[in-house]
Scaffold this motif. Structure first.
Motif, PDB file in Angstrom:
ATOM      1  N   ARG A   1      22.119  44.811  57.354  1.00  0.00           N
ATOM      2  CA  ARG A   1      23.752  44.753  56.700  1.00  0.00           C
ATOM      3  C   ARG A   1      23.497  43.682  55.496  1.00  0.00           C
ATOM      4  NH1 ARG A   1      26.569  48.419  57.266  1.00  0.00           N
ATOM      5  NH2 ARG A   1      28.587  47.136  56.943  1.00  0.00           N
ATOM      6  N   ILE A   2      22.627  42.829  55.474  1.00  0.00           N
ATOM      7  CA  ILE A   2      22.563  41.808  54.415  1.00  0.00           C
ATOM      8  C   ILE A   2      21.961  42.689  53.110  1.00  0.00           C
ATOM      9  CG2 ILE A   2      20.785  40.008  53.586  1.00  0.00           C
ATOM     10  CD1 ILE A   2      21.011  38.635  56.212  1.00  0.00           C
ATOM     11  N   LEU A   3      20.826  43.544  53.504  1.00  0.00           N
ATOM     12  CA  LEU A   3      20.064  44.396  52.365  1.00  0.00           C
ATOM     13  C   LEU A   3      21.198  45.326  51.967  1.00  0.00           C
ATOM     14  CD1 LEU A   3      16.585  44.994  53.712  1.00  0.00           C
ATOM     15  CD2 LEU A   3      17.212  43.404  51.980  1.00  0.00           C
ATOM     16  N   ALA A   4      21.968  45.935  52.732  1.00  0.00           N
ATOM     17  CA  ALA A   4      22.877  46.838  52.374  1.00  0.00           C
ATOM     18  C   ALA A   4      23.888  46.298  51.405  1.00  0.00           C
ATOM     19  CB  ALA A   4      23.608  47.650  53.333  1.00  0.00           C
ATOM     20  N   GLY A   5      24.524  45.142  51.765  1.00  0.00           N
ATOM     21  CA  GLY A   5      25.278  44.421  51.002  1.00  0.00           C
ATOM     22  C   GLY A   5      24.786  44.146  49.554  1.00  0.00           C
ATOM     23  N   THR A   6      23.649  43.521  49.763  1.00  0.00           N
ATOM     24  CA  THR A   6      22.966  42.997  48.234  1.00  0.00           C
ATOM     25  C   THR A   6      22.537  43.867  47.474  1.00  0.00           C
ATOM     26  OG1 THR A   6      22.059  41.087  49.741  1.00  0.00           O
ATOM     27  CG2 THR A   6      20.879  41.863  47.501  1.00  0.00           C
ATOM     28  N   PHE A   7      22.190  45.198  47.888  1.00  0.00           N
ATOM     29  CA  PHE A   7      21.506  46.099  46.900  1.00  0.00           C
ATOM     30  C   PHE A   7      22.818  47.171  46.528  1.00  0.00           C
ATOM     31  CE2 PHE A   7      17.553  44.610  48.489  1.00  0.00           C
ATOM     32  CZ  PHE A   7      16.888  44.765  47.235  1.00  0.00           C
ATOM     33  N   GLY A   8      23.539  47.575  47.677  1.00  0.00           N
ATOM     34  CA  GLY A   8      24.836  48.110  47.541  1.00  0.00           C
ATOM     35  C   GLY A   8      25.691  47.763  46.270  1.00  0.00           C
ATOM     36  N   SER A   9      25.636  46.370  46.252  1.00  0.00           N
ATOM     37  CA  SER A   9      26.457  45.713  45.271  1.00  0.00           C
ATOM     38  C   SER A   9      25.841  45.866  43.782  1.00  0.00           C
ATOM     39  CB  SER A   9      26.616  43.943  45.509  1.00  0.00           C
ATOM     40  OG  SER A   9      25.559  43.571  45.450  1.00  0.00           O
TER      41      SER A   9
ATOM     42  N   GLY B   1      32.050  41.648  64.208  1.00  0.00           N
ATOM     43  CA  GLY B   1      32.714  41.343  63.284  1.00  0.00           C
ATOM     44  C   GLY B   1      31.895  40.639  62.087  1.00  0.00           C
ATOM     45  N   LEU B   2      30.979  40.072  62.780  1.00  0.00           N
ATOM     46  CA  LEU B   2      29.653  39.148  61.623  1.00  0.00           C
ATOM     47  C   LEU B   2      29.081  40.179  60.875  1.00  0.00           C
ATOM     48  CD1 LEU B   2      28.588  36.336  64.047  1.00  0.00           C
ATOM     49  CD2 LEU B   2      30.047  35.892  62.059  1.00  0.00           C
ATOM     50  N   LEU B   3      28.682  41.255  61.651  1.00  0.00           N
ATOM     51  CA  LEU B   3      28.045  42.395  60.874  1.00  0.00           C
ATOM     52  C   LEU B   3      28.664  43.071  59.645  1.00  0.00           C
ATOM     53  CD1 LEU B   3      25.990  44.116  63.842  1.00  0.00           C
ATOM     54  CD2 LEU B   3      25.087  42.921  61.958  1.00  0.00           C
TER      55      LEU B   3
END
Length: 405
Positions: free
Chosen positions: A108-116, A51-53
């Motif tokens: 997941r942090i990088l995916a959220g950051t750059f995907g945004s 869930g945190l991921l």
């Protein structure tokens, strides 16, 4: 309007390429859905870690989308679209080769950051290269590509995972890399230098919640609330759908997947081929109110569905409403954003991400009380949004009449 914008008006090539880029990002997001529970077990993690991921991805989108949006108003759209794809590719490769939980979180942090970086910039790009009359259709095409990516992603992920659990992430990384290269080489810049916001004109960097508070008092403020309601409703619906159908109907993953596939295809067809025509005929405001009502109806009658066929029908009703709502709101927002398309679309994505974080959390809590409450509450939220929208439309028309008088 700059000469470059004039040249791009009406051309379908850039829109098709942008749609492909968003499709790749959403496939990368979607393919995680059926795999993540099994993947985290390799690291002796539990459902709470999973869930945190999921949450950290949406939270990073929430934080960074406005930053990327403002930056695209300053340096142009193409650099950020390319950068977003490269960063997303790196994140997927890290996930595939992870040897510890910290690498999963980093991914997941990088995916959220750059995907945004991609979504608000792509929406601003569409606003750059479409006329106000065609903007709803352009937003609908982008929405369709995103919806198709979410539908196709789990299928690709599940199939590739049969060979190796890392293959889906490698696939997403390679696809995003190819999309980045093609965008760098082929995609024309839509935002000419003479139209860009200079550094001293850029809003000062402030806290994300302060930015959202300021945005809520702007002309697009109410529409951003609607974006939150829309994403909250969709996340609320999807988060517990598998649990709901398992507990009430004893469905297996294959039956749940079939429902998601069929309803996803229906939503994609609606966004890509029908939304633009509806907006052209009825206008964004009427389409938004109709979509909210349809979504509310879908929420409520889902709790009354007695069989597989009726589950499919009621779920489709909700998805048609939600699929129509997204591009209609985006089109309204883009018309009010002026020359701050990137910044406003970034805030749009932040409210979208916040709904994606809040929806599953609340749905899971309500589900523990009673399995029907998440859907009934979702329907209630949509009705509240409908009433508020009608009030906003009336107030807007009164203000227009006063200004004209």
């Amino acid at each position: 309007m700059g000469e470059q914008k004039d040249k791009l008006q009406g051309k379908k090539g850039p829109l098709i390429l942008l749609s492909f880029n968003l499709f790749i990002i959403m496939v990368g997001i979607g393919l995680v859905i059926p795999i993540l529970p099994f993947y985290v077990e390799l690291f002796d993690a539990n459902a709470q870690i999973m869930g945190l991921l999921v949450a950290v991805f949406s939270f990073m989108q929430f934080l960074f989308a406005p930053i990327w949006g403002r930056l695209s108003d300053k340096i142009g759209r193409k650099p950020l679209i390319t950068l977003g794809l490269v960063g997303f590719a790196v994140a997927e490769f890290i996930f595939a080769f992870a040897n510890g939980l910290w690498m999963l979180f980093l991914s997941r942090i990088l995916a959220g950051t750059f995907g945004s970086a991609l979504m608000p910039t792509a929406m601003a790009y569409v606003s750059d290269v479409t006329s106000p009359e065609k903007r709803g259709q352009g937003m609908g095409i982008l929405g369709a590509s995103m919806g198709l990516g979410i539908v196709v992603g789990p299928g690709i992920g599940g199939w590739l995972a049969e060979f190796d659990l890392t293959y889906p992430f490698l696939f997403a990384g390679v696809a995003a890399t190819i999309a980045a290269i093609v965008s760098f080489l082929i995609l024309p810049e839509s935002y000419p230098k003479e139209d860009r916001v200079s550094g001293d004109e850029m809003e000062e960097t402030v806290g994300q919640f302060k930015q959202m508070k300021i945005a809520l008092s702007s002309p697009v403020g109410f529409l951003l609330i609607l974006v939150f309601i829309m994403s909250f409703g969709l996340a609320n619906f999807q988060a517990i759908f598998g649990y709901y159908t398992m507990e009430r109907y004893s469905y297996d993953p294959g039956e749940v997947g079939l429902i998601i596939l069929i309803t996803g295809i229906i939503g994609t067809i609606v966004q890509g081929g029908i939304v633009g025509k509806l907006i052209a005929r009825f206008g964004e405001e009427r389409v938004v109110t109709g979509s909210l009502l349809l979504s509310a109806v879908g929420f409520v009658i889902m709790t009354l569905a007695p069989s597989f066929v009726w589950v499919l029908i009621t779920t489709s009703i909700f998805f048609v409403g939600n699929s129509t709502l997204r591009p209609s709101i985006n089109s309204l927002i883009s018309k009010l954003a002026g020359n701050r398309q990137g910044m406003v679309m970034g805030l749009n994505n932040s409210f979208l991400s916040l709904g994606n974080v809040a929806g599953p959390i609340l749905a899971g809590t309500l589900f523990e009380w009673n399995i029907h409450i998440p859907y009934l509450f979702g329907g209630f939220i949509m009705i509240v949004g409908l009433i508020a929208t009608n009030a906003w439309i009336r107030k807007k028309r009164v203000n227009q009449e006063l200004s004209e008088g």
